[in-house]
Structures are given as structure tokens and as C-alpha cells.
Write a protein that holds these residues in place. Structure first.
Motif, PDB file in Angstrom:
ATOM      1  N   GLY A  75       0.772  -1.243   0.000  1.00  0.00           N
ATOM      2  CA  GLY A  75       0.000   0.000   0.000  1.00  0.00           C
ATOM      3  C   GLY A  75       0.796   1.280   0.000  1.00  0.00           C
ATOM      4  N   ALA A  76       2.112   1.203  -0.123  1.00  0.00           N
ATOM      5  CA  ALA A  76       2.926   2.427  -0.150  1.00  0.00           C
ATOM      6  C   ALA A  76       2.700   3.176  -1.459  1.00  0.00           C
ATOM      7  CB  ALA A  76       4.405   2.085   0.010  1.00  0.00           C
ATOM      8  N   SER A  77       2.616   4.484  -1.345  1.00  0.00           N
ATOM      9  CA  SER A  77       2.474   5.317  -2.536  1.00  0.00           C
ATOM     10  C   SER A  77       3.856   5.598  -3.127  1.00  0.00           C
ATOM     11  CB  SER A  77       1.804   6.643  -2.174  1.00  0.00           C
ATOM     12  OG  SER A  77       2.672   7.430  -1.368  1.00  0.00           O
ATOM     13  N   GLN A  78       3.862   6.075  -4.343  1.00  0.00           N
ATOM     14  CA  GLN A  78       5.130   6.463  -4.969  1.00  0.00           C
ATOM     15  C   GLN A  78       5.803   7.573  -4.168  1.00  0.00           C
ATOM     16  OE1 GLN A  78       4.555   7.373  -9.120  1.00  0.00           O
ATOM     17  NE2 GLN A  78       3.774   5.330  -9.569  1.00  0.00           N
ATOM     18  N   GLU A  79       5.002   8.484  -3.623  1.00  0.00           N
ATOM     19  CA  GLU A  79       5.556   9.581  -2.819  1.00  0.00           C
ATOM     20  C   GLU A  79       6.207   9.059  -1.541  1.00  0.00           C
ATOM     21  OE1 GLU A  79       2.512  11.158  -5.580  1.00  0.00           O
ATOM     22  OE2 GLU A  79       2.465   9.507  -4.143  1.00  0.00           O
ATOM     23  N   GLU A  80       5.570   8.085  -0.892  1.00  0.00           N
ATOM     24  CA  GLU A  80       6.155   7.496   0.327  1.00  0.00           C
ATOM     25  C   GLU A  80       7.470   6.791   0.009  1.00  0.00           C
ATOM     26  OE1 GLU A  80       2.508   6.299   3.248  1.00  0.00           O
ATOM     27  OE2 GLU A  80       2.612   5.229   1.331  1.00  0.00           O
ATOM     28  N   ILE A  81       7.496   6.070  -1.096  1.00  0.00           N
ATOM     29  CA  ILE A  81       8.723   5.368  -1.489  1.00  0.00           C
ATOM     30  C   ILE A  81       9.831   6.368  -1.771  1.00  0.00           C
ATOM     31  CG2 ILE A  81       9.755   3.929  -3.297  1.00  0.00           C
ATOM     32  CD1 ILE A  81       6.967   2.460  -3.362  1.00  0.00           C
ATOM     33  N   MET A  82       9.518   7.442  -2.493  1.00  0.00           N
ATOM     34  CA  MET A  82      10.543   8.433  -2.799  1.00  0.00           C
ATOM     35  C   MET A  82      11.035   9.134  -1.544  1.00  0.00           C
ATOM     36  SD  MET A  82      12.120   9.168  -5.534  1.00  0.00           S
ATOM     37  CE  MET A  82      13.717   9.619  -4.875  1.00  0.00           C
ATOM     38  N   GLU A  83      10.129   9.422  -0.603  1.00  0.00           N
ATOM     39  CA  GLU A  83      10.562  10.025   0.669  1.00  0.00           C
ATOM     40  C   GLU A  83      11.500   9.094   1.417  1.00  0.00           C
ATOM     41  OE1 GLU A  83       7.886  11.907   3.389  1.00  0.00           O
ATOM     42  OE2 GLU A  83       6.843  12.975   1.779  1.00  0.00           O
ATOM     43  N   ALA A  84      11.203   7.802   1.419  1.00  0.00           N
ATOM     44  CA  ALA A  84      12.092   6.837   2.071  1.00  0.00           C
ATOM     45  C   ALA A  84      13.471   6.864   1.420  1.00  0.00           C
ATOM     46  CB  ALA A  84      11.488   5.427   2.007  1.00  0.00           C
ATOM     47  N   ILE A  85      13.508   6.971   0.097  1.00  0.00           N
ATOM     48  CA  ILE A  85      14.789   7.031  -0.622  1.00  0.00           C
ATOM     49  C   ILE A  85      15.537   8.312  -0.266  1.00  0.00           C
ATOM     50  CG2 ILE A  85      15.852   7.180  -2.913  1.00  0.00           C
ATOM     51  CD1 ILE A  85      13.439   5.365  -3.873  1.00  0.00           C
ATOM     52  N   TRP A  86      14.821   9.431  -0.138  1.00  0.00           N
ATOM     53  CA  TRP A  86      15.481  10.677   0.256  1.00  0.00           C
ATOM     54  C   TRP A  86      16.026  10.599   1.678  1.00  0.00           C
ATOM     55  CZ3 TRP A  86      17.612  13.712  -2.912  1.00  0.00           C
ATOM     56  CH2 TRP A  86      17.062  13.998  -4.153  1.00  0.00           C
ATOM     57  N   VAL A  87      15.316   9.912   2.562  1.00  0.00           N
ATOM     58  CA  VAL A  87      15.843   9.715   3.921  1.00  0.00           C
ATOM     59  C   VAL A  87      17.152   8.932   3.842  1.00  0.00           C
ATOM     60  CG1 VAL A  87      15.446   8.553   6.146  1.00  0.00           C
ATOM     61  CG2 VAL A  87      13.616   9.914   5.089  1.00  0.00           C
ATOM     62  N   ALA A  88      17.171   7.891   3.018  1.00  0.00           N
ATOM     63  CA  ALA A  88      18.390   7.098   2.847  1.00  0.00           C
ATOM     64  C   ALA A  88      19.528   7.958   2.311  1.00  0.00           C
ATOM     65  CB  ALA A  88      18.128   5.921   1.899  1.00  0.00           C
ATOM     66  N   ALA A  89      19.227   8.814   1.334  1.00  0.00           N
ATOM     67  CA  ALA A  89      20.255   9.680   0.749  1.00  0.00           C
ATOM     68  C   ALA A  89      20.819  10.633   1.807  1.00  0.00           C
ATOM     69  CB  ALA A  89      19.667  10.471  -0.422  1.00  0.00           C
ATOM     70  N   GLU A  90      19.937  11.194   2.635  1.00  0.00           N
ATOM     71  CA  GLU A  90      20.390  12.115   3.679  1.00  0.00           C
ATOM     72  C   GLU A  90      21.262  11.395   4.694  1.00  0.00           C
ATOM     73  OE1 GLU A  90      20.843  14.351   7.213  1.00  0.00           O
ATOM     74  OE2 GLU A  90      19.866  12.397   7.092  1.00  0.00           O
ATOM     75  N   MET A  91      20.859  10.186   5.068  1.00  0.00           N
ATOM     76  CA  MET A  91      21.633   9.437   6.051  1.00  0.00           C
ATOM     77  C   MET A  91      23.002   9.055   5.505  1.00  0.00           C
ATOM     78  SD  MET A  91      19.934   9.410   8.824  1.00  0.00           S
ATOM     79  CE  MET A  91      20.885   8.202   9.739  1.00  0.00           C
ATOM     80  N   ARG A  92      23.042   8.651   4.248  1.00  0.00           N
ATOM     81  CA  ARG A  92      24.326   8.275   3.648  1.00  0.00           C
ATOM     82  C   ARG A  92      25.237   9.489   3.545  1.00  0.00           C
ATOM     83  NH1 ARG A  92      25.993   3.460   0.499  1.00  0.00           N
ATOM     84  NH2 ARG A  92      27.928   4.079  -0.484  1.00  0.00           N
TER      85      ARG A  92
END
Length: 109
Positions: A75-92
Motif C-alpha cells: 500500500g505504499a504510494s510512490q511519494e512514500e517510497i521516494m521520501e524513504a529514498i530521500w531519507v536514505a540519501a540524507e543518512m548516507r
């Protein structure tokens, strides 16, 4: 047979070959994975979004595809998935910034 690209497509045949080489370990890993991703204190969708983010940090192309697919199924939206990826980018990126302290300390000792 070797594939023409960096990462071969995952297939049932490759999975069966991998599992046949260490069947007990393969079964233990499958059981562990099922336990980790089942509904618990965190909903399955949230766990898959975490997995999408971690897969981007570890840069596992198989994991990125698999967990993105699972996140959508949960049930994840494309926006939720992209936000998760941005969190990963910030953490890295944040790790590089934080570790700059090591270089600064070394240069001033």
C-alpha cells in the motif's frame, strides 16, 4: 551461463542453485526474513519502506527492486517510497559529513 550485464536477472533457477549449496542456511534465512517482515509493532508497509531505504544505502539492486515491489503491494504510494529514498540519501550523505570530524581531528593533532 554468464549474463551480458553487471547483475544477472534473478531467477528461480539461480535461487534453487544457491539454496542447494547450503539448504539449511537458505531455509533459516527464509524463516528469518518472514519473521522480520511480518506485521508486528511496525506495520508491514513501514517495514518495506525501511527496507527500500536500506537497500538504497547498501546499493543492492535486487533488494531495491524486490522491496519497492513489496512496498507497493503493502500500500505504499510512490511519494512514500521516494521520501524513504530521500531519507536514505540524507543518512548516507550525513555519514560523510559526520566523519569529517575524523579528518579535522587528524589535521589538527
Amino acid at each position: 551461463m554468464k549474463e551480458d550485464h553487471l547483475y544477472p536477472n534473478g531467477s528461480r533457477e539461480l535461487a534453487e542453485r544457491r539454496n542447494a549449496l547450503a539448504p539449511e542456511v537458505a531455509e533459516a534465512f527464509r524463516s528469518f526474513s518472514k519473521a522480520v517482515f511480518k506485521e508486528g509493532a511496525l506495520p508491514e508497509k513501514t517495514k518495506q519502506l525501511i527496507a527500500v531505504a536500506v537497500a538504497h544505502v547498501t546499493q543492492c539492486p535486487y533488494c531495491i527492486r524486490s522491496h519497492t515491489t513489496q512496498a507497493v503491494r503493502k500500500g505504499a504510494s510512490q511519494e512514500e517510497i521516494m521520501e524513504a529514498i530521500w531519507v536514505a540519501a540524507e543518512m548516507r550523505a550525513g555519514g560523510a559529513v559526520a566523519h569529517a570530524n575524523l579528518a579535522l581531528d587528524e589535521m589538527h593533532s
